[in-house]
Design a protein around this motif. Structure first.
Motif, PDB file in Angstrom:
ATOM      1  N   GLU A  47      -4.439   1.390   8.043  1.00 22.81           N
ATOM      2  CA  GLU A  47      -3.749   0.231   7.481  1.00 22.81           C
ATOM      3  C   GLU A  47      -4.082  -1.069   8.203  1.00 22.81           C
ATOM      4  OE1 GLU A  47       0.153   2.294   5.448  1.00 22.81           O
ATOM      5  OE2 GLU A  47       0.321   1.631   7.528  1.00 22.81           O
ATOM      6  N   LEU A  98      -6.449  -3.449   6.321  1.00 27.99           N
ATOM      7  CA  LEU A  98      -6.056  -4.139   5.092  1.00 27.99           C
ATOM      8  C   LEU A  98      -6.185  -5.667   5.205  1.00 27.99           C
ATOM      9  CD1 LEU A  98      -2.915  -2.024   4.037  1.00 27.99           C
ATOM     10  CD2 LEU A  98      -5.295  -1.740   3.311  1.00 27.99           C
ATOM     11  N   ARG A 129       0.828  -1.205   0.000  1.00 23.30           N
ATOM     12  CA  ARG A 129       0.000   0.000   0.000  1.00 23.30           C
ATOM     13  C   ARG A 129       0.868   1.263   0.000  1.00 23.30           C
ATOM     14  NH1 ARG A 129      -1.905   4.169   4.218  1.00 23.30           N
ATOM     15  NH2 ARG A 129      -3.169   5.390   2.800  1.00 23.30           N
ATOM     16  N   SER A 163      -3.662  -2.944  -2.716  1.00 23.06           N
ATOM     17  CA  SER A 163      -2.988  -3.785  -1.732  1.00 23.06           C
ATOM     18  C   SER A 163      -3.903  -4.925  -1.279  1.00 23.06           C
ATOM     19  CB  SER A 163      -2.581  -2.926  -0.530  1.00 23.06           C
ATOM     20  OG  SER A 163      -2.116  -3.722   0.527  1.00 23.06           O
ATOM     21  N   ALA A 173      -4.879   1.518  -1.213  1.00 17.19           N
ATOM     22  CA  ALA A 173      -5.304   0.459  -0.292  1.00 17.19           C
ATOM     23  C   ALA A 173      -6.094  -0.624  -1.015  1.00 17.19           C
ATOM     24  CB  ALA A 173      -6.141   1.066   0.828  1.00 17.19           C
ATOM     25  N   GLY A 213      -8.246   6.222  -1.874  1.00 11.38           N
ATOM     26  CA  GLY A 213      -8.020   4.895  -1.323  1.00 11.38           C
ATOM     27  C   GLY A 213      -7.639   3.820  -2.300  1.00 11.38           C
TER      28      GLY A 213
END
Length: 405
Positions: free
Chosen positions: A376, A379, A26, A118, A115, A112
């Motif tokens: 985070e 995630l 990310r 990721s 993210a 975003g």
């Protein structure tokens, strides 16, 4: 069911183990954002990561774009399930002060997508390690140009759905303001119709001390902004929903010179096609007439951008049942109304059964804000949920009466 309870725990445990890797991915995307159809470094990095995952067949530059498509073959190679992540960033100057903030002036992952990519790579890794459990193929689509330039439409026109035998699609975005870690969705329309327009107001330039010798486009713009807001407040049924906002303006080069021309760009959102039609028509009437009233020239170019995301009711029912099992009903919220946001995932939903979901971040700053950020620690939980959902759906078939295992 015992099998799936055990597999859920296995996926969650593995997602927790790779959490540092998800964060690393990310941050790598965040520090080097790229705009729509320019995601070359981003796509190269995605390809490099996917190449380390067994069983994933990679296609580069699908549709002559920066898109990356990865495929995990299931026992049945027809009726594949598509998972989609956008890749592009915004023309926005970042103000987060993060140690991994954007190194590109005026460009930021303020929605975003860093993210999302990721999480999608995490899903690919989790499912790659369970590829022998896939009943149907999974197609990972890393899509360019979600932010206004219709990357989804471009890929569809290039034959994405046909090439990969895709029969349904899943989308998952992080969303601020809503409860941290909550899953949010609704059957039917999930987002608004989303359009864009460009207004050009031309006058006659001159010295600010002699406005009577000029035709001041600022005066026209001031009246136009008020007139446009009156369209929503006085010409639309109060029970209907619509938004008209201006987001960009270009004018002048000196503080003491009345400019010759002012250009503005804006967006219109509506939940009803009739409201959209009416507001477009009124905008196209008002701009030239109001400019003419003040001795200027007004031109508007209106572009219909995104249709509404439509969540297939039968697919949503299945997703909700799986979500209740996976995270408990207390962590799932069915939205009562569609979002006023636009999302080009809508183009997929017009063709195949689809489900677009949100995960709340509890964040203070709204999307497209220069301080927007994604927690985070969400995630791994997002990756494990999306992987588990895809795995379950891959072992279901769609019949007229619904989805069956």
């Amino acid at each position: 069911m015992k099998q799936w309870v055990k597999e859920k725990q296995s996926i969650q445990d593995e997602a927790a183990r790779i959490s540092n890797q998800l964060v690393e991915w990310r941050r790598g995307f965040h520090v080097f954002p790229e705009l729509a159809f320019e995601e070359r470094v981003t796509s190269s990095r995605i390809i490099q990561i996917l190449q380390g995952m067994p069983g994933i067949e990679i296609t580069q530059a699908f549709g002559d774009t920066t898109a990356v498509v990865g495929k995990l073959k299931g026992k049945n190679d027809t009726n594949a399930i598509m998972l989609r992540s956008p890749m592009d960033a915004l023309p926005l100057q970042e103000e987060t002060d993060l140690p991994f903030a954007s190194c590109i002036p005026g460009v930021m992952h303020g929605c975003g997508h860093d993210a999302h990519m990721s999480v999608m790579l995490g899903v690919a890794k989790l499912l790659s390690n369970r590829r022998d459990m896939l009943g149907r193929s999974i197609v990972f689509v890393f899509q360019p140009a979600e932010e206004g330039l219709g990357g989804a439409k471009r890929l569809i026109e290039a034959g994405l759905l046909r090439t990969y035998n895709i029969s349904c699609a899943l989308g998952l975005n992080f969303w601020p303001k809503y409860g941290y870690g909550k899953l949010l969705l609704r059957p039917g329309f999930m987002t608004a119709l989303s359009d864009r327009f460009h207004v050009s107001i031309q006058g006659v330039g001159g010295h600010v001390a002699a406005p009577h010798l000029a035709v001041d486009p600022w005066t026209i713009v001031a009246h136009l902004i008020f007139a446009v807001q009156m369209l929503v407040s006085r010409e639309i049924d109060p029970l209907e929903s619509a938004v008209i906002s201006f987001g960009q303006l270009e004018a002048g080069e000196a503080y003491n010179v009345i400019p010759e021309q002012i250009d503005m760009w804006g967006s219109l959102r509506a939940l009803s096609p009739d409201v959209r039609d009416f507001l477009q028509s009124r905008l196209e009437e008002i701009v030239p007439l109001l400019a003419q009233t003040f001795r200027g020239l007004g031109i508007i170019k209106y572009q219909r951008n995104y249709p509404q995301v439509f969540n297939d009711e039968k697919l949503v029912d299945v997703v909700l049942n799986i979500a209740y099992e996976y995270m408990g009903k207390e962590n799932v919220e069915i939205l009562q109304k569609p979002l006023m946001s636009g999302e080009d995932f809508a183009f997929y939903t017009q063709i195949i059964p689809s489900c677009f979901m949100l995960i709340g971040t509890g964040g203070k700053y709204w999307l497209h804000h220069p301080k927007y950020d994604v927690p985070e620690d969400l995630l791994p939980s997002a990756a494990s949920w999306k992987a588990y959902l895809a795995l379950r759906l891959s072992n279901m078939d769609f019949m007229e009466e619904g989805w069956i295992e």
